[in-house]
Design a protein around this motif. Structure first.
Motif, PDB file in Angstrom:
ATOM      1  N   LEU A 140       8.914  44.293  -1.152  1.00 45.15           N
ATOM      2  CA  LEU A 140       9.028  44.091   0.291  1.00 45.15           C
ATOM      3  C   LEU A 140       8.376  42.798   0.752  1.00 45.15           C
ATOM      4  CD1 LEU A 140       8.517  47.574   1.950  1.00 45.15           C
ATOM      5  CD2 LEU A 140      10.591  46.223   1.791  1.00 45.15           C
ATOM      6  N   GLY A 141       7.409  42.285   0.008  1.00 42.51           N
ATOM      7  CA  GLY A 141       6.714  41.072   0.414  1.00 42.51           C
ATOM      8  C   GLY A 141       7.647  39.888   0.559  1.00 42.51           C
ATOM      9  N   TYR A 142       8.541  39.708  -0.396  1.00 43.03           N
ATOM     10  CA  TYR A 142       9.506  38.609  -0.303  1.00 43.03           C
ATOM     11  C   TYR A 142      10.809  39.070   0.332  1.00 43.03           C
ATOM     12  CZ  TYR A 142       6.362  35.873  -3.141  1.00 43.03           C
ATOM     13  OH  TYR A 142       5.265  35.212  -3.594  1.00 43.03           O
ATOM     14  N   ALA A 143      11.077  40.343   0.284  1.00 42.52           N
ATOM     15  CA  ALA A 143      12.318  40.858   0.845  1.00 42.52           C
ATOM     16  C   ALA A 143      12.367  40.711   2.359  1.00 42.52           C
ATOM     17  CB  ALA A 143      12.504  42.320   0.451  1.00 42.52           C
ATOM     18  N   ASP A 144      11.211  40.751   3.029  1.00 38.74           N
ATOM     19  CA  ASP A 144      11.249  40.622   4.489  1.00 38.74           C
ATOM     20  C   ASP A 144      11.810  39.265   4.899  1.00 38.74           C
ATOM     21  OD1 ASP A 144       8.906  39.158   3.795  1.00 38.74           O
ATOM     22  OD2 ASP A 144       8.050  39.527   5.767  1.00 38.74           O
ATOM     23  N   ASP A 145      11.494  38.215   4.145  1.00 37.05           N
ATOM     24  CA  ASP A 145      12.061  36.901   4.451  1.00 37.05           C
ATOM     25  C   ASP A 145      13.579  36.924   4.285  1.00 37.05           C
ATOM     26  OD1 ASP A 145       9.507  35.974   4.902  1.00 37.05           O
ATOM     27  OD2 ASP A 145       9.314  35.019   2.948  1.00 37.05           O
ATOM     28  N   ALA A 146      14.042  37.499   3.200  1.00 39.97           N
ATOM     29  CA  ALA A 146      15.485  37.569   2.956  1.00 39.97           C
ATOM     30  C   ALA A 146      16.186  38.402   4.025  1.00 39.97           C
ATOM     31  CB  ALA A 146      15.762  38.148   1.572  1.00 39.97           C
ATOM     32  N   ILE A 147      15.570  39.491   4.427  1.00 43.90           N
ATOM     33  CA  ILE A 147      16.170  40.364   5.436  1.00 43.90           C
ATOM     34  C   ILE A 147      16.252  39.654   6.778  1.00 43.90           C
ATOM     35  CG2 ILE A 147      15.806  42.484   6.752  1.00 43.90           C
ATOM     36  CD1 ILE A 147      14.515  43.613   4.116  1.00 43.90           C
ATOM     37  N   ILE A 148      15.206  38.943   7.147  1.00 43.49           N
ATOM     38  CA  ILE A 148      15.216  38.218   8.424  1.00 43.49           C
ATOM     39  C   ILE A 148      16.242  37.086   8.384  1.00 43.49           C
ATOM     40  CG2 ILE A 148      13.829  36.697   9.892  1.00 43.49           C
ATOM     41  CD1 ILE A 148      11.480  38.599   9.320  1.00 43.49           C
ATOM     42  N   VAL A 149      16.337  36.385   7.266  1.00 45.27           N
ATOM     43  CA  VAL A 149      17.339  35.321   7.126  1.00 45.27           C
ATOM     44  C   VAL A 149      18.743  35.905   7.294  1.00 45.27           C
ATOM     45  CG1 VAL A 149      18.407  33.726   5.493  1.00 45.27           C
ATOM     46  CG2 VAL A 149      15.929  33.757   5.752  1.00 45.27           C
ATOM     47  N   VAL A 150      19.014  37.037   6.652  1.00 43.42           N
ATOM     48  CA  VAL A 150      20.333  37.669   6.751  1.00 43.42           C
ATOM     49  C   VAL A 150      20.615  38.084   8.194  1.00 43.42           C
ATOM     50  CG1 VAL A 150      21.652  39.726   6.119  1.00 43.42           C
ATOM     51  CG2 VAL A 150      20.491  38.411   4.361  1.00 43.42           C
ATOM     52  N   ALA A 151      19.638  38.679   8.871  1.00 43.66           N
ATOM     53  CA  ALA A 151      19.846  39.121  10.257  1.00 43.66           C
ATOM     54  C   ALA A 151      20.147  37.937  11.179  1.00 43.66           C
ATOM     55  CB  ALA A 151      18.622  39.892  10.744  1.00 43.66           C
ATOM     56  N   VAL A 152      19.386  36.853  11.034  1.00 44.21           N
ATOM     57  CA  VAL A 152      19.631  35.672  11.872  1.00 44.21           C
ATOM     58  C   VAL A 152      20.966  35.048  11.518  1.00 44.21           C
ATOM     59  CG1 VAL A 152      18.814  33.335  12.406  1.00 44.21           C
ATOM     60  CG2 VAL A 152      17.190  35.226  12.321  1.00 44.21           C
ATOM     61  N   LEU A 153      21.263  34.960  10.237  1.00 48.84           N
ATOM     62  CA  LEU A 153      22.526  34.364   9.813  1.00 48.84           C
ATOM     63  C   LEU A 153      23.717  35.168  10.319  1.00 48.84           C
ATOM     64  CD1 LEU A 153      23.234  31.837   8.319  1.00 48.84           C
ATOM     65  CD2 LEU A 153      23.383  33.153   6.224  1.00 48.84           C
ATOM     66  N   ARG A 154      23.590  36.486  10.344  1.00 50.62           N
ATOM     67  CA  ARG A 154      24.661  37.321  10.905  1.00 50.62           C
ATOM     68  C   ARG A 154      24.925  36.947  12.349  1.00 50.62           C
ATOM     69  NH1 ARG A 154      23.209  43.421   8.829  1.00 50.62           N
ATOM     70  NH2 ARG A 154      23.919  43.107   6.695  1.00 50.62           N
ATOM     71  N   SER A 155      23.863  36.815  13.135  1.00 51.13           N
ATOM     72  CA  SER A 155      24.054  36.486  14.549  1.00 51.13           C
ATOM     73  C   SER A 155      24.601  35.071  14.718  1.00 51.13           C
ATOM     74  CB  SER A 155      22.749  36.661  15.321  1.00 51.13           C
ATOM     75  OG  SER A 155      21.837  35.632  15.034  1.00 51.13           O
ATOM     76  N   VAL A 156      24.174  34.145  13.879  1.00 50.12           N
ATOM     77  CA  VAL A 156      24.654  32.766  13.956  1.00 50.12           C
ATOM     78  C   VAL A 156      26.133  32.697  13.597  1.00 50.12           C
ATOM     79  CG1 VAL A 156      24.485  30.499  12.846  1.00 50.12           C
ATOM     80  CG2 VAL A 156      22.428  31.664  13.619  1.00 50.12           C
ATOM     81  N   VAL A 157      26.527  33.377  12.530  1.00 59.41           N
ATOM     82  CA  VAL A 157      27.924  33.343  12.109  1.00 59.41           C
ATOM     83  C   VAL A 157      28.803  33.976  13.176  1.00 59.41           C
ATOM     84  CG1 VAL A 157      29.563  34.283  10.439  1.00 59.41           C
ATOM     85  CG2 VAL A 157      27.453  33.236   9.653  1.00 59.41           C
ATOM     86  N   ARG A 158      28.340  35.032  13.771  1.00 63.97           N
ATOM     87  CA  ARG A 158      29.128  35.687  14.812  1.00 63.97           C
ATOM     88  C   ARG A 158      29.251  34.804  16.056  1.00 63.97           C
ATOM     89  NH1 ARG A 158      26.978  40.299  12.136  1.00 63.97           N
ATOM     90  NH2 ARG A 158      28.675  41.663  11.539  1.00 63.97           N
ATOM     91  N   ARG A 159      28.251  34.002  16.337  1.00 64.00           N
ATOM     92  CA  ARG A 159      28.258  33.135  17.534  1.00 64.00           C
ATOM     93  C   ARG A 159      28.921  31.783  17.258  1.00 64.00           C
ATOM     94  NH1 ARG A 159      28.456  31.181  22.072  1.00 64.00           N
ATOM     95  NH2 ARG A 159      26.689  30.569  23.337  1.00 64.00           N
ATOM     96  N   ALA A 160      28.592  31.153  16.150  1.00 60.44           N
ATOM     97  CA  ALA A 160      29.091  29.803  15.861  1.00 60.44           C
ATOM     98  C   ALA A 160      30.411  29.823  15.108  1.00 60.44           C
ATOM     99  CB  ALA A 160      28.052  29.028  15.056  1.00 60.44           C
ATOM    100  N   GLY A 161      30.676  30.886  14.403  1.00 58.55           N
ATOM    101  CA  GLY A 161      31.915  30.976  13.643  1.00 58.55           C
ATOM    102  C   GLY A 161      31.706  30.672  12.172  1.00 58.55           C
TER     103      GLY A 161
END
Length: 139
Positions: A90-111
């Motif tokens: 979980l120590g390194y996974a939280d970074d990956a999870i946050i990156v995925v969550a932000v990237l999801r919102s960016v892809v949905r907004r920017a295309g």
């Protein structure tokens, strides 16, 4: 409570921050990628970081998207994490999870086309990013 207003306020702030931290950890556990997706997220993380930097610098994208990306980069640079890195998995996974969550919102907004134009990695890596963001695969 303690008789001192300042001390009471400090205790209330500390308790509030602890509750917010706990809520964020619970959210991370709930939205984490399932199965092999976490492994894929960690595998493409270097390419995703380059992608995030490139997208954040792209003036053609909406300001809100760029702000989200710069905040993500700032979070990744700051040594203080929601879950400390010395905690196994979980120590390194939280970074990956946050990156995925932000990237999801960016892809949905920017295309997806904007992400594709800035993708620095391989086709397999891009396919993994598409899978992680929950979008239907392209061509």
């Amino acid at each position: 409570m303690t008789g001192s207003i300042v001390l009471d306020v400090l205790i209330a702030i500390a308790l509030g921050m602890a509750l917010v931290w706990l809520a964020l950890v619970i959210v991370l556990v709930v939205v984490r990628p399932r199965g092999g997706l976490l492994r894929e997220a960690l595998r493409v993380l270097p390419d995703v970081l380059r992608l995030v930097r490139r997208l954040a610098a792209d003036k053609a994208l909406p300001r809100g998207v760029r702000v989200r990306l710069w905040l993500l980069l700032a979070y990744l640079v700051v040594p203080i994490d929601l879950i400390p890195d010395f905690i196994p998995v979980l120590g390194y996974a939280d970074d990956a999870i946050i990156v995925v969550a932000v990237l999801r919102s960016v892809v949905r907004r920017a295309g997806l086309d904007a992400v594709r134009a800035h993708w620095p990695g391989t086709e397999d890596g891009f396919a993994a990013v598409v899978k992680l963001t929950g979008l239907p695969p392209t061509r």
